[in-house]
Design an enzyme around this catalytic site. Structure first.
Site, mmCIF file in Angstrom:
data_model
loop_
_atom_site.group_PDB
_atom_site.id
_atom_site.type_symbol
_atom_site.label_atom_id
_atom_site.label_comp_id
_atom_site.label_asym_id
_atom_site.label_seq_id
_atom_site.Cartn_x
_atom_site.Cartn_y
_atom_site.Cartn_z
ATOM 1 N N ASP A 50 -10.410 -3.367 -5.383
ATOM 2 C CA ASP A 50 -9.852 -2.634 -4.245
ATOM 3 C C ASP A 50 -10.665 -1.344 -4.055
ATOM 4 O OD1 ASP A 50 -8.354 -1.071 -2.466
ATOM 5 O OD2 ASP A 50 -6.429 -1.707 -3.282
ATOM 6 N N HIS A 101 -8.372 -4.656 -0.729
ATOM 7 C CA HIS A 101 -7.143 -3.936 -0.392
ATOM 8 C C HIS A 101 -6.348 -4.755 0.619
ATOM 9 C CE1 HIS A 101 -4.634 -0.337 -0.291
ATOM 10 N NE2 HIS A 101 -4.491 -0.544 1.000
ATOM 11 N N SER A 114 0.834 -1.203 0.000
ATOM 12 C CA SER A 114 0.000 0.000 0.000
ATOM 13 C C SER A 114 0.873 1.259 0.000
ATOM 14 C CB SER A 114 -0.948 -0.035 1.207
ATOM 15 O OG SER A 114 -1.952 0.955 1.119
#
Length: 438
Positions: A348, A379, A213
């Site tokens: 996501d 995610h 991320s």
């Protein structure tokens, strides 16, 4: 006044139960429809979409990394929902999480900050026989004690990798700040300090760069900032990053995929983290944060408002746009020359589809880049399982290690002069029997 007689009631009697049964049936059908839509049960499973250039390396990867080309199968009942995958990751991280034992290291920074990372030794030899260290950068506000990091570290250790995991500045609950700043979207100082320590402490080790991320943005920016940062780096893998902070924050104001709600939740978590360091951020003489900024922080309901009132001021950016532009890896990632695997999921809820044009275009133009886009995964979810219960290891954990193993063996079979940290072209030409005329 008209009244109903007993005979009239008898006339309606048989129809009333049937009408109520129809209403109940319609209600059940409506609920089932909503469940099917929310859980995305009609969606079919598929192998990841792979964007790449046809090279010797890519052909080798598809032969040695079957997970890149075979079907990803999430848990049947809920795994096709990006929201549920994301929620389970956010709430639990992983299932049956191991607790790898490591050593915490502290690194003083030039501005008075104290960076920290956790070092986990390999639990066996790597299949190549080489000394290889994964240098890992977690997601926003995360550290080595998060369950998804622990799961990945434990799995990597068992595959013969040493692991170094950055603890984002200000993220550890039991560690006070020693300077008036925290981690930001793209500051690479702490990560660079960790990588430098690993290179000095283990002069023979080769590096695998991994970012999750926000951490994916940091590691790609780090590699692209200076060519020397890629010395001894075998490859880089990022999962679920957004590539451009400016474009990402614009999409966070939209309601589709409940993105604005996620923005509100993430802002609340970030606000709590910042306020936990209130005394350090306000009390130190070199602080750029004042009482007025703190007041705006209390009122903030989005990440953009927090970034504008607090985060950009840690590094003296004059505007929010400047902060997002200069801290995004989109301006550096094209300078990364080592093998680069970029992984995202189509469902996501935090990364808008428009942001995926960045890695797609990159993979179409650069021979070292492979972009893998799964249909499901949410995610940082990527859970696998049969019907209801997920497996402890996720598709994400497995594919990173499988790709890394393949690159390690590819590198091992190259001529010595072509390996990481030894790219002298003249000796390479000599060892391969190639001569230059003129």
């Amino acid at each position: 006044m008209t009244t109903l007689k007993d005979g009239d009631m008898n006339t309606f009697g048989p129809e009333l139960p049937a009408m109520f049964d129809g209403i109940r049936l319609a209600a059940v059908a409506t609920v089932l429809y909503i469940i099917v839509r929310c859980l995305n049960l009609k969606s079919t499973t598929a192998s990841p979409e792979i964007i790449y250039q046809d090279t010797l390396l890519s052909r080798y990867l598809f032969k040695t990394c079957p997970m890149l080309t075979k079907e990803y199968i999430p848990p049947l009942l809920w795994g096709k929902s990006g929201h549920l995958q994301t929620a389970l990751y956010g709430k639990m991280g992983r299932i049956n999480t191991p607790k790898p034992c490591g050593v915490r290291k502290f690194l003083p920074m030039q501005d008075g900050a104290t960076a920290s990372f956790d070092l986990f030794e390999a639990r066996g030899d790597h299949s190549t026989g080489d000394d290889i260290t994964m240098v890992i950068c977690p997601g926003i506000g995360n550290h080595s004690e998060k369950n998804y990091i622990r799961t990945f570290v434990d799995y990597s250790q068992r595959q013969g990798y040493r692991c170094a995991v950055l603890n984002h500045l200000g993220a550890l609950p039991d560690m006070e700040l020693t300077s008036p700043r925290m981690f930001t979207y793209g500051c690479t100082w702490e990560y660079a300090a960790m990588v430098g320590y690993i290179k000095r402490a283990f002069p023979e080790t080769l590096l695998v760069v991994v970012g999750f991320s926000l951490g994916g943005n940091i590691v790609c920016k780090f590699l692209g900032e200076n060519q020397s940062n890629q010395d001894r780096v075998l490859c880089c893998v990022t999962v679920c990053q957004g590539y451009s902070a400016l474009r990402a924050q614009e999409t966070f104001l939209q309601w589709d995929q409940c993105r604005r709600l996620y923005n509100f939740v993430l802002a609340g978590n970030m606000k709590k983290l910042i306020l936990s360091h209130r005394s350090s951020l306000l009390g130190l003489s070199s602080s750029n944060i004042g009482d007025a900024d703190l007041g705006r922080l209390y009122a903030a309901t989005s990440l953009m408002q927090i970034d504008d009132s607090i985060m950009r001021k840690f590094h003296g950016y004059s505007s929010l746009k400047e902060y997002y532009e200069k801290e995004s890896c989109v301006h550096y990632i094209h300078k990364v020359t080592v093998p680069l695997l970029l992984v995202n999921s189509s469902d996501d809820p935090l990364v808008h589809q428009s942001l995926l044009d960045i890695p797609r275009t990159l993979a179409e133009k650069m021979p070292n880049v492979v972009f893998a886009l799964t249909q499901h995964g949410g995610h940082l979810g990527f859970f696998e399982g049969a019907v209801l219960f997920p497996q402890p290891l996720t598709w994400m954990d497995k594919v990173i290690v499988e790709y890394t193993n393949a690159i390690c063996h590819w590198e091992k079979n190259l001529p010595a002069c072509q390996r990481s940290g030894n790219r002298d072209s003249n000796s390479c030409l000599q060892s391969t029997g190639v001569t230059l005329s003129g």
